[in-house]
Design an enzyme around this catalytic site. Structure first.
Site, PDB file in Angstrom:
ATOM      1  CG  HIS A 181      -3.451   3.042   1.108  1.00  0.00           C
ATOM      2  ND1 HIS A 181      -3.848   2.551  -0.109  1.00  0.00           N
ATOM      3  CD2 HIS A 181      -3.568   2.015   1.991  1.00  0.00           C
ATOM      4  CE1 HIS A 181      -4.181   1.274   0.025  1.00  0.00           C
ATOM      5  NE2 HIS A 181      -4.018   0.927   1.293  1.00  0.00           N
ATOM      6  CG  ASN A 240      -6.911  -1.453   0.204  1.00  0.00           C
ATOM      7  OD1 ASN A 240      -6.036  -1.241  -0.626  1.00  0.00           O
ATOM      8  ND2 ASN A 240      -6.658  -1.614   1.497  1.00  0.00           N
ATOM      9  CB  CYS A 267      -0.925  -0.010   1.208  1.00  0.00           C
ATOM     10  SG  CYS A 267      -1.957  -1.478   1.227  1.00  0.00           S
TER      11      CYS A 267
HETATM   12  O1  UT7 Z   1      -4.377  -1.566   2.801  1.00  0.00           O
HETATM   13  C1  UT7 Z   1      -3.699  -1.478   4.001  1.00  0.00           C
HETATM   14  C2  UT7 Z   1      -3.856  -2.633   4.843  1.00  0.00           C
HETATM   15  N1  UT7 Z   1      -5.181  -2.992   5.251  1.00  0.00           N
HETATM   16  C3  UT7 Z   1      -5.897  -2.260   6.120  1.00  0.00           C
HETATM   17  O2  UT7 Z   1      -5.555  -1.167   6.471  1.00  0.00           O
HETATM   18  C4  UT7 Z   1      -7.105  -2.912   6.706  1.00  0.00           C
HETATM   19  C5  UT7 Z   1      -7.190  -2.621   8.159  1.00  0.00           C
HETATM   20  N2  UT7 Z   1      -8.228  -3.352   8.854  1.00  0.00           N
HETATM   21  C6  UT7 Z   1      -9.540  -3.231   8.554  1.00  0.00           C
HETATM   22  O3  UT7 Z   1      -9.906  -2.501   7.641  1.00  0.00           O
HETATM   23  C7  UT7 Z   1     -10.528  -3.950   9.445  1.00  0.00           C
HETATM   24  O4  UT7 Z   1      -9.835  -4.606  10.461  1.00  0.00           O
HETATM   25  C8  UT7 Z   1     -11.424  -4.972   8.702  1.00  0.00           C
HETATM   26  C9  UT7 Z   1     -12.409  -4.223   7.821  1.00  0.00           C
HETATM   27  C10 UT7 Z   1     -10.584  -5.927   7.884  1.00  0.00           C
HETATM   28  C11 UT7 Z   1     -12.225  -5.783   9.707  1.00  0.00           C
HETATM   29  O5  UT7 Z   1     -12.975  -4.921  10.527  1.00  0.00           O
HETATM   30  P1  UT7 Z   1     -12.938  -5.085  12.112  1.00  0.00           P
HETATM   31  O6  UT7 Z   1     -13.891  -4.121  12.649  1.00  0.00           O
HETATM   32  O7  UT7 Z   1     -11.517  -4.987  12.557  1.00  0.00           O
HETATM   33  O8  UT7 Z   1     -13.509  -6.563  12.284  1.00  0.00           O
HETATM   34  P2  UT7 Z   1     -12.812  -7.830  12.973  1.00  0.00           P
HETATM   35  O9  UT7 Z   1     -11.759  -8.393  12.083  1.00  0.00           O
HETATM   36  O10 UT7 Z   1     -12.456  -7.492  14.388  1.00  0.00           O
HETATM   37  O11 UT7 Z   1     -14.013  -8.838  12.980  1.00  0.00           O
HETATM   38  C12 UT7 Z   1     -15.234  -8.537  13.686  1.00  0.00           C
HETATM   39  C13 UT7 Z   1     -16.258  -9.612  13.335  1.00  0.00           C
HETATM   40  C14 UT7 Z   1     -15.719 -11.027  13.445  1.00  0.00           C
HETATM   41  O12 UT7 Z   1     -16.776 -11.836  13.937  1.00  0.00           O
HETATM   42  P3  UT7 Z   1     -16.835 -12.255  15.492  1.00  0.00           P
HETATM   43  O13 UT7 Z   1     -15.574 -13.011  15.753  1.00  0.00           O
HETATM   44  O14 UT7 Z   1     -16.898 -10.957  16.258  1.00  0.00           O
HETATM   45  O15 UT7 Z   1     -18.079 -13.075  15.575  1.00  0.00           O
HETATM   46  C15 UT7 Z   1     -15.434 -11.412  12.028  1.00  0.00           C
HETATM   47  O16 UT7 Z   1     -15.501 -12.806  11.800  1.00  0.00           O
HETATM   48  O17 UT7 Z   1     -16.671  -9.455  11.987  1.00  0.00           O
HETATM   49  C16 UT7 Z   1     -16.539 -10.712  11.295  1.00  0.00           C
HETATM   50  N3  UT7 Z   1     -16.222 -10.445   9.892  1.00  0.00           N
HETATM   51  C17 UT7 Z   1     -17.172 -10.275   8.964  1.00  0.00           C
HETATM   52  N4  UT7 Z   1     -18.516 -10.293   9.036  1.00  0.00           N
HETATM   53  C18 UT7 Z   1     -19.209 -10.047   7.907  1.00  0.00           C
HETATM   54  C19 UT7 Z   1     -15.002 -10.312   9.294  1.00  0.00           C
HETATM   55  N5  UT7 Z   1     -15.156 -10.047   7.991  1.00  0.00           N
HETATM   56  C20 UT7 Z   1     -16.492 -10.012   7.764  1.00  0.00           C
HETATM   57  C21 UT7 Z   1     -17.276  -9.773   6.612  1.00  0.00           C
HETATM   58  N6  UT7 Z   1     -18.622  -9.809   6.737  1.00  0.00           N
HETATM   59  N7  UT7 Z   1     -16.723  -9.502   5.408  1.00  0.00           N
END
Ligand code: UT7
Length: 332
Positions: A259, A289, A114
Site C-alpha cells: 500500500h 496516498n 488502506c
Molecule cells: O495510509 C496509511 C496510514 N498513514 C501512514 O502510513 C502515514 C504514516 N506516517 C507518516 O507517513 C509520517 O508520520 C508523516 C509523513 C505523516 C510525518 O512525518 P514524520 O517524520 O513522522 O513527522 P512528524 O509528524 O514527527 O513531524 C515532524 C515535524 C513537526 O515539527 P516539529 O514539532 O518537529 O517542529 C511537524 O509539525 O514536521 C512538522 N510537519 C511538517 N512540516 C512541513 C508535519 N507536517 C509537515 C509538513 N510540512 N507537511
C-alpha cells in the site's frame, strides 16, 4: 479445487496534478520536507463539478473489463472498498452498479481504509471459491481532496492523501490464482488515524453549524509517527505470515506491491526483506496516498508496464486506519 484469479485490471486518476510547490503556496510546508518524509512529488485531485467516487470507479472498471475481454454484463457481484463514499449512505457499491448500467446484482461496501482493497479481494475470493459467483468486480476508490484541511493545521495529512480508483475482475480457475489472504485489525488504535464525524454517536446538540464548519467533520486526525511505527512492524508480520502459510520465502516473491502510504515505509520493508528495486513497485511519487485505491492502481500500472507476468508470485500488503493490516499472495 476451485481458486480465483485476477483476469483484468484497470485504474483511473483525475487529470489535475497538485504539486508540492502548489501546496507550499497555500500552507506552511515545502518540497524538501514532503519529499524527504514521504517521497511524494505530486498527487491528483478530482474536479468536484464532474468527478465522483463511483464514476472514477466506473472508469477503472471499464479499463479492467476491456483488458479482460469482458463487458459490464459479465459482472455478477461488486465489492467496493472506500472510506470516502459519495454519500454517507447508501454505499458506493450501488452507485457503481447504477453507473455501469447493471440490473440488481449484489453490491457490498468495505470500510477498511488502506487495507480495504485486500479485504475486498479476500471477500471476493471466498465467493468465487464457494462457487457462488463466477465474475466479481473488486474496486478501491477514494476522493480525499474535498475533505482535507488545506491549511497549515492540516499539513501532516494534506501533503499525503489524494484521489484515484483501481479495479480488478476475479474469475474462477482450477489452479491458483490467489493463494491466500490474511486479514487483521486492532481497534485499540482506532483514534490514531480517524475521522470523527459525521459519527452517529455524537449528541444532536453538538451538531451546531459552527462546530460542523470548524471542528471534527471530515477532518482527518492522524498521529503520523505512531501510525508509522506500527505500520513497519505489521507490514513485515503480515508478509511473513503469507509466506509461511504457503511454505515460501521472501526469495519466491517476484513483485511486492505495498500500500502506497509513504515511500519511507515501502523502502523500510524492502530493506528488511532485502528485495532488489526490480521486485518492489512504488508509484506514491506521482499519486500520493490514495488509501483503498493505492494497491489496485499500482497493480494495474505494474501489469501494464510488464512487471506482472504469467506465473509470477505477487505479494500485496497494506496497513492503515483501524488499525487494520492485510496481505495477499497471488500466483499470476
Ligand atoms: O495510509 C496509511 C496510514 N498513514 C501512514 O502510513 C502515514 C504514516 N506516517 C507518516 O507517513 C509520517 O508520520 C508523516 C509523513 C505523516 C510525518 O512525518 P514524520 O517524520 O513522522 O513527522 P512528524 O509528524 O514527527 O513531524 C515532524 C515535524 C513537526 O515539527 P516539529 O514539532 O518537529 O517542529 C511537524 O509539525 O514536521 C512538522 N510537519 C511538517 N512540516 C512541513 C508535519 N507536517 C509537515 C509538513 N510540512 N507537511
Amino acid at each position: 479445487m476451485r481458486y480465483s484469479k485476477i483476469v483484468g485490471l484497470g485504474h483511473h486518476v483525475p487529470e489535475t496534478v497538485i504539486t508540492n510547490e502548489y501546496l507550499s503556496s497555500i500552507m506552511d510546508t515545502n518540497n524538501e520536507w514532503i519529499i524527504e518524509r514521504t517521497g511524494i512529488q505530486e498527487r491528483r485531485y478530482i474536479d468536484p463539478t464532474k468527478d465522483t467516487v463511483a464514476n472514477m470507479a466506473a472508469k477503472a472498471t471499464r479499463m479492467a473489463l476491456e483488458r479482460a475481454n469482458l463487458t459490464e454484463k459479465d459482472i455478477e457481484f461488486i465489492v467496493f472498498a472506500t472510506i470516502t463514499p459519495d454519500y454517507f449512505f447508501p454505499g458506493s457499491g450501488v452507485l457503481l452498479q447504477r453507473e455501469l448500467g447493471l440490473e440488481s446484482i449484489g453490491a457490498l461496501d468495505i470500510r477498511n481504509a488502506c487495507s480495504g482493497f485486500i479485504y475486498a479481494l479476500s471477500v471476493a475470493d471466498q465467493f468465487i471459491k464457494s462457487g457462488m459467483y463466477k465474475t466479481i468486480l473488486v474496486v478501491g476508490a477514494e476522493i480525499q481532496s474535498t475533505a482535507i484541511d488545506m491549511t497549515t493545521r492540516g499539513r501532516n495529512t494534506a501533503v499525503i492523501f489524494a484521489d484515484g480508483a483501481g479495479a480488478a475482475i476475479l474469475q474462477p480457475t482450477d489452479k491458483p490464482g490467489i493463494l491466500s489472504t490474511h486479514l487483521h485489525s486492532d481497534g485499540r488504535f482506532a483514534e490514531e488515524l480517524y475521522v470523527r464525524d459525521p459519527g452517529s454517536s455524537r449528541p444532536r446538540e453538538e451538531r451546531q453549524p459552527e462546530q460542523i464548519l470548524d471542528t471534527t467533520h471530515f477532518k482527518v486526525v492522524m498521529n503520523g509517527s505512531q501510525v508509522f511505527k506500527h505500520a513497519v512492524v505489521r507490514f513485515m508480520e503480515v508478509i511473513n505470515e503469507a509466506l509461511t502459510a504457503n511454505n515460501m520465502t521472501k526469495d519466491d516473491i517476484d513483485l511486492l506491491i505495498p500500500h502506497q502510504a509513504n515511500l519511507r515505509i515501502s523502502q523500510f520493508i524492502q530493506q528488511k526483506l532485502q528485495l532488489p528495486d526490480a521486485k518492489v513497485y512504488n508509484n506514491i511519487m506521482r499519486y500520493g496516498n490514495t488509501t483503498a485505491a493505492s494497491i489496485p492502481i499500482a497493480l494495474s500500472e505494474a501489469w501494464a508496464e510488464g512487471r506482472v507476468k504469467d506465473n509470477d508470485l505477487i505479494c500485496l500488503a497494506a496497513f492503515g486506519s483501524g488499525f487494520t493490516w492485510a496481505s495477499a499472495l497471488i500466483r499470476w
